[in-house]
Design a protein around this motif. Structure first.
Motif, PDB file in Angstrom:
ATOM      1  N   THR A 138       0.744  -1.537  -0.283  1.00  0.00           N
ATOM      2  CA  THR A 138       0.185   0.185   0.651  1.00  0.00           C
ATOM      3  C   THR A 138       1.361   1.004  -0.184  1.00  0.00           C
ATOM      4  O   THR A 138       0.544   2.254  -0.575  1.00  0.00           O
ATOM      5  CB  THR A 138      -0.882  -0.392   1.243  1.00  0.00           C
ATOM      6  N   SER A 139       1.702   1.875   1.066  1.00  0.00           N
ATOM      7  CA  SER A 139       2.464   3.006   0.613  1.00  0.00           C
ATOM      8  C   SER A 139       3.643   2.836  -0.186  1.00  0.00           C
ATOM      9  O   SER A 139       3.817   4.387  -0.908  1.00  0.00           O
ATOM     10  CB  SER A 139       3.895   1.515   1.882  1.00  0.00           C
ATOM     11  N   ARG A 140       3.866   1.419  -1.493  1.00  0.00           N
ATOM     12  CA  ARG A 140       4.276   1.653  -2.830  1.00  0.00           C
ATOM     13  C   ARG A 140       3.403   2.651  -3.847  1.00  0.00           C
ATOM     14  O   ARG A 140       3.832   3.306  -4.398  1.00  0.00           O
ATOM     15  CB  ARG A 140       4.449   0.724  -2.719  1.00  0.00           C
ATOM     16  N   TRP A 141       2.400   2.200  -3.387  1.00  0.00           N
ATOM     17  CA  TRP A 141       0.578   2.720  -4.586  1.00  0.00           C
ATOM     18  C   TRP A 141       0.643   4.615  -3.904  1.00  0.00           C
ATOM     19  O   TRP A 141      -0.058   4.843  -4.664  1.00  0.00           O
ATOM     20  CB  TRP A 141      -0.115   1.866  -4.364  1.00  0.00           C
ATOM     21  N   PHE A 142       0.640   4.429  -2.708  1.00  0.00           N
ATOM     22  CA  PHE A 142       0.052   5.935  -2.116  1.00  0.00           C
ATOM     23  C   PHE A 142       1.016   6.735  -1.574  1.00  0.00           C
ATOM     24  O   PHE A 142       1.601   5.933  -0.807  1.00  0.00           O
ATOM     25  CB  PHE A 142      -0.820   5.260  -0.876  1.00  0.00           C
ATOM     26  N   ALA A 143       0.760   8.126  -1.989  1.00  0.00           N
ATOM     27  CA  ALA A 143       2.025   8.906  -0.959  1.00  0.00           C
ATOM     28  C   ALA A 143       0.855  10.239   0.276  1.00  0.00           C
ATOM     29  O   ALA A 143       1.064  10.116   0.922  1.00  0.00           O
ATOM     30  CB  ALA A 143       3.016   9.071  -1.766  1.00  0.00           C
ATOM     31  N   ARG A 144       0.589  10.707  -0.741  1.00  0.00           N
ATOM     32  CA  ARG A 144      -0.454  12.070  -0.317  1.00  0.00           C
ATOM     33  C   ARG A 144      -0.900  11.384   0.335  1.00  0.00           C
ATOM     34  O   ARG A 144      -1.983  12.089   1.610  1.00  0.00           O
ATOM     35  CB  ARG A 144      -0.571  12.496  -1.551  1.00  0.00           C
ATOM     36  N   LYS A 145      -1.620  10.638  -0.186  1.00  0.00           N
ATOM     37  CA  LYS A 145      -3.257   9.637   0.633  1.00  0.00           C
ATOM     38  C   LYS A 145      -3.111   8.992   1.040  1.00  0.00           C
ATOM     39  O   LYS A 145      -3.732   7.395   1.234  1.00  0.00           O
ATOM     40  CB  LYS A 145      -4.302   9.283  -0.529  1.00  0.00           C
ATOM     41  N   ARG A 146      -2.688   8.501   2.114  1.00  0.00           N
ATOM     42  CA  ARG A 146      -1.277   7.143   2.165  1.00  0.00           C
ATOM     43  C   ARG A 146      -1.802   7.146   3.069  1.00  0.00           C
ATOM     44  O   ARG A 146      -2.703   5.665   3.908  1.00  0.00           O
ATOM     45  CB  ARG A 146      -0.151   7.640   2.570  1.00  0.00           C
ATOM     46  N   GLY A 147      -2.099   7.868   4.333  1.00  0.00           N
ATOM     47  CA  GLY A 147      -2.963   8.054   5.745  1.00  0.00           C
ATOM     48  C   GLY A 147      -4.628   7.411   5.413  1.00  0.00           C
ATOM     49  O   GLY A 147      -4.781   6.545   6.161  1.00  0.00           O
ATOM     50  N   GLY A 301      -7.077   7.670   9.335  1.00  0.00           N
ATOM     51  CA  GLY A 301      -6.726   8.059   8.437  1.00  0.00           C
ATOM     52  C   GLY A 301      -6.240   9.337   7.314  1.00  0.00           C
ATOM     53  O   GLY A 301      -5.600   9.409   6.975  1.00  0.00           O
ATOM     54  N   ARG A 302      -8.155   9.962   7.101  1.00  0.00           N
ATOM     55  CA  ARG A 302      -8.001  11.400   6.720  1.00  0.00           C
ATOM     56  C   ARG A 302      -6.942  12.169   7.801  1.00  0.00           C
ATOM     57  O   ARG A 302      -6.374  12.927   6.954  1.00  0.00           O
ATOM     58  CB  ARG A 302      -8.980  11.215   6.622  1.00  0.00           C
ATOM     59  N   VAL A 303      -7.278  12.100   9.150  1.00  0.00           N
ATOM     60  CA  VAL A 303      -6.457  13.074   9.818  1.00  0.00           C
ATOM     61  C   VAL A 303      -5.097  13.359   9.327  1.00  0.00           C
ATOM     62  O   VAL A 303      -4.237  14.270   9.451  1.00  0.00           O
ATOM     63  CB  VAL A 303      -6.824  12.387  11.586  1.00  0.00           C
ATOM     64  N   LEU A 304      -4.486  12.070   9.416  1.00  0.00           N
ATOM     65  CA  LEU A 304      -3.127  11.562   9.075  1.00  0.00           C
ATOM     66  C   LEU A 304      -2.671  12.132   7.807  1.00  0.00           C
ATOM     67  O   LEU A 304      -1.223  12.754   7.672  1.00  0.00           O
ATOM     68  CB  LEU A 304      -2.502  10.471   9.233  1.00  0.00           C
ATOM     69  N   ASP A 305      -3.615  12.286   6.540  1.00  0.00           N
ATOM     70  CA  ASP A 305      -3.491  13.418   5.702  1.00  0.00           C
ATOM     71  C   ASP A 305      -3.177  14.786   5.643  1.00  0.00           C
ATOM     72  O   ASP A 305      -3.046  15.293   5.036  1.00  0.00           O
ATOM     73  CB  ASP A 305      -4.201  12.509   4.959  1.00  0.00           C
ATOM     74  N   ARG A 306      -3.579  15.439   6.308  1.00  0.00           N
ATOM     75  CA  ARG A 306      -3.883  16.739   7.089  1.00  0.00           C
ATOM     76  C   ARG A 306      -3.801  16.797   8.276  1.00  0.00           C
ATOM     77  O   ARG A 306      -3.076  18.422   7.380  1.00  0.00           O
ATOM     78  CB  ARG A 306      -5.172  16.585   7.012  1.00  0.00           C
ATOM     79  N   LEU A 307      -3.067  16.120   8.973  1.00  0.00           N
ATOM     80  CA  LEU A 307      -2.384  17.000  10.312  1.00  0.00           C
ATOM     81  C   LEU A 307      -0.750  17.118   9.519  1.00  0.00           C
ATOM     82  O   LEU A 307      -0.216  16.226   9.158  1.00  0.00           O
ATOM     83  CB  LEU A 307      -2.742  16.716  11.439  1.00  0.00           C
ATOM     84  N   LYS A 308       0.195  17.811  10.524  1.00  0.00           N
ATOM     85  CA  LYS A 308       1.516  17.498  10.821  1.00  0.00           C
ATOM     86  C   LYS A 308       1.628  16.519  11.394  1.00  0.00           C
ATOM     87  O   LYS A 308       0.624  15.793  12.596  1.00  0.00           O
ATOM     88  CB  LYS A 308       2.252  18.334  11.215  1.00  0.00           C
ATOM     89  N   THR A 309       2.243  15.264  10.920  1.00  0.00           N
ATOM     90  CA  THR A 309       2.899  13.722  10.463  1.00  0.00           C
ATOM     91  C   THR A 309       2.880  13.941  12.820  1.00  0.00           C
ATOM     92  O   THR A 309       2.629  13.089  13.471  1.00  0.00           O
ATOM     93  CB  THR A 309       3.637  13.344  10.242  1.00  0.00           C
TER      94      THR A 309
END
Length: 433
Positions: A138-147, A301-309
């Motif tokens: 999954t990590s290989r196929w997603f970056a910006r939407k990874r969370g 997951g959506r929070v991870l895509d929006r907040l500072k990690t």
């Protein structure tokens, strides 16, 4: 038509309609579901039948299980390096095949040594290597939407919690515990091997795409990606990652989550009954935890895509500390329900962070080696988690003060998490830094 040609045909047909990464995500989620025979929630159903059949105590079974879990954890860095070398598709196929064999092996256990080896194989191939490979893919196929992707992938684990224990209980009652493992092994092969052979492609770059499908609307970007090489994918080596403060801050924090989640799962019924609740109530709130976890994983997951990690990690650690404090206050049904929901949120955070955080800070190029080492540390932490609470029960009769003291660990990690920074060699979107 060869399997490779058929896989290319399926890719072409589906990718013309939507980003193929969503297919990969579905297979990875199925991988987490398929890991069920190697997970604690499935093993728990078999303790009494195995104890009665082999004439060994539950304590002896628990000792074999804990030792096997620790041994499997120490092998995970090797699994990670093999994923880097051979790719997740080949490794996932081999792992699922061996997981099925491990189920058959475990069902034939005739003595303690055989049982311990069976536990080791199931924990390594199921709870360890298959989860690692699914998250890697999954990590290989997603970056910006990874969370978001990790939150959706983790639904497979929630489905396993819902399906595998009652399925195992049905099989035990119908065909006996040994034959039950035969069926579990066969189901592992049937539900996962065809999906791996026909659908899995190791990386978007292999097909001229970029993570998240961002090259699809821009033909010039797609051409650039297609001409790129594997060495152009950013990522630190394991030795480089180990030399960064970031790696050590992350493993120290993630070990806190793994250690204390396991401890709370392991002792939930005993803690509740020690505080005056009926054991049936303690068991009844498990579905509330599972339901909350499943509902909250996409949100996390959506929070991870929006907040500072680092802020998201700090919040997850504070949720962990809150769950530890709350469990010591459970003394009736309403407080038990509130704790179960809070613990479900905690589990949603831990499952989503599991696959998200390593590629976020160290890139994708050597992800298997780094993730394998990080997961090894987390599993070692998980194997140690129940010990201090067990000591408190045996020594003081109540674990409340020990649990409240343990809450300081994730709370302190929440402060340390704010110091985490992305290594200079790893590109990252500004809003995540």
């Amino acid at each position: 038509m060869s399997v490779a040609a058929l896989r290319d045909h399926v890719f072409g047909y589906l990718n013309d309609r939507f980003f193929y990464g969503w297919v990969i995500l579905s297979v990875a989620g199925l991988g987490l579901f398929t890991s069920g025979p190697g997970q604690s929630h499935t093993f728990s159903v078999f303790v009494d039948p195995i104890s009665a059949d082999l004439g060994i105590t539950s304590t002896t079974i628990a000792s074999a299980y804990g030792t096997a879990t620790l041994a499997a954890a120490l092998c995970l860095p090797v699994a990670g390096r093999l994923v880097d070398r051979f790719g997740p598709r080949r490794m996932a196929g081999a792992i699922v095949f061996l997981l099925g064999l491990a189920c058959l092996f475990f069902g034939a256990a005739a003595n303690f040594v055989w049982l311990a080896l069976g536990y080791g194989f199931l924990r390594f191939f199921g709870q360890g290597a298959l989860m690692l490979t699914s998250a890697n893919l999954t990590s290989r196929w997603f970056a910006r939407k990874r969370g978001t992707a990790m939150g959706l992938m983790a639904l497979g684990f929630g489905a396993s919690i819902a399906v595998h224990p009652p399925l195992a209980q049905f099989l035990i009652e119908t065909v006996g515990w040994r034959q039950a493992w035969t069926y579990l092994g066969l189901l592992t092969w049937v539900q996962m091997l065809p999906a791996i052979w026909l659908l899995v492609i190791d990386s978007p770059e292999e097909k001229g795409l970029a993570p998240d499908g961002e090259s699809r609307p821009r033909p010039e970007a797609a051409a650039a990606v297609k001409n790129s090489k594997e060495e152009d994918i950013p990522g630190l080596t394991l030795s480089e990652a180990l030399r960064t403060p970031t790696f050590h801050l992350i493993w120290f924090s993630m070990a806190s989550i793994a250690m204390l989640v396991t401890a709370l799962h392991f002792y939930q019924v005993k803690i509740f009954t020690a505080q005056g609740l009926d054991p049936a109530v303690a068991a009844w709130v498990f579905p509330i935890t599972a339901g909350t976890m499943v509902a909250m994983m996409p949100v996390v997951g959506r929070v991870l895509d929006r907040l500072k990690t680092r802020h998201a990690l700090a919040l997850a650690l504070l949720v962990q500390a809150s769950a530890l404090l709350m469990v010591t206050q459970v003394n009736n049904v309403p407080t038990a329900i509130f704790y179960a929901a809070l613990f479900g949120l905690n589990n949603a955070c831990s499952m989503t962070l599991f696959g998200y955080i390593w590629p976020r800070y160290f890139g994708r190029r050597h992800l298997g080696s780094i993730q394998g080492t990080g997961q090894m540390i987390m599993v070692v932490g998980a194997s140690l988690g129940p010990l201090p609470i067990g000591y408190a029960f045996d020594t003081f009769g109540s674990p409340s003060l020990m649990i409240q003291g343990l809450s300081v660990y994730p709370a302190a990690c929440a402060l340390l998490a704010l110091l985490i920074r992305t290594p200079a060699a790893i590109p990252v979107e500004e809003h995540l830094e």
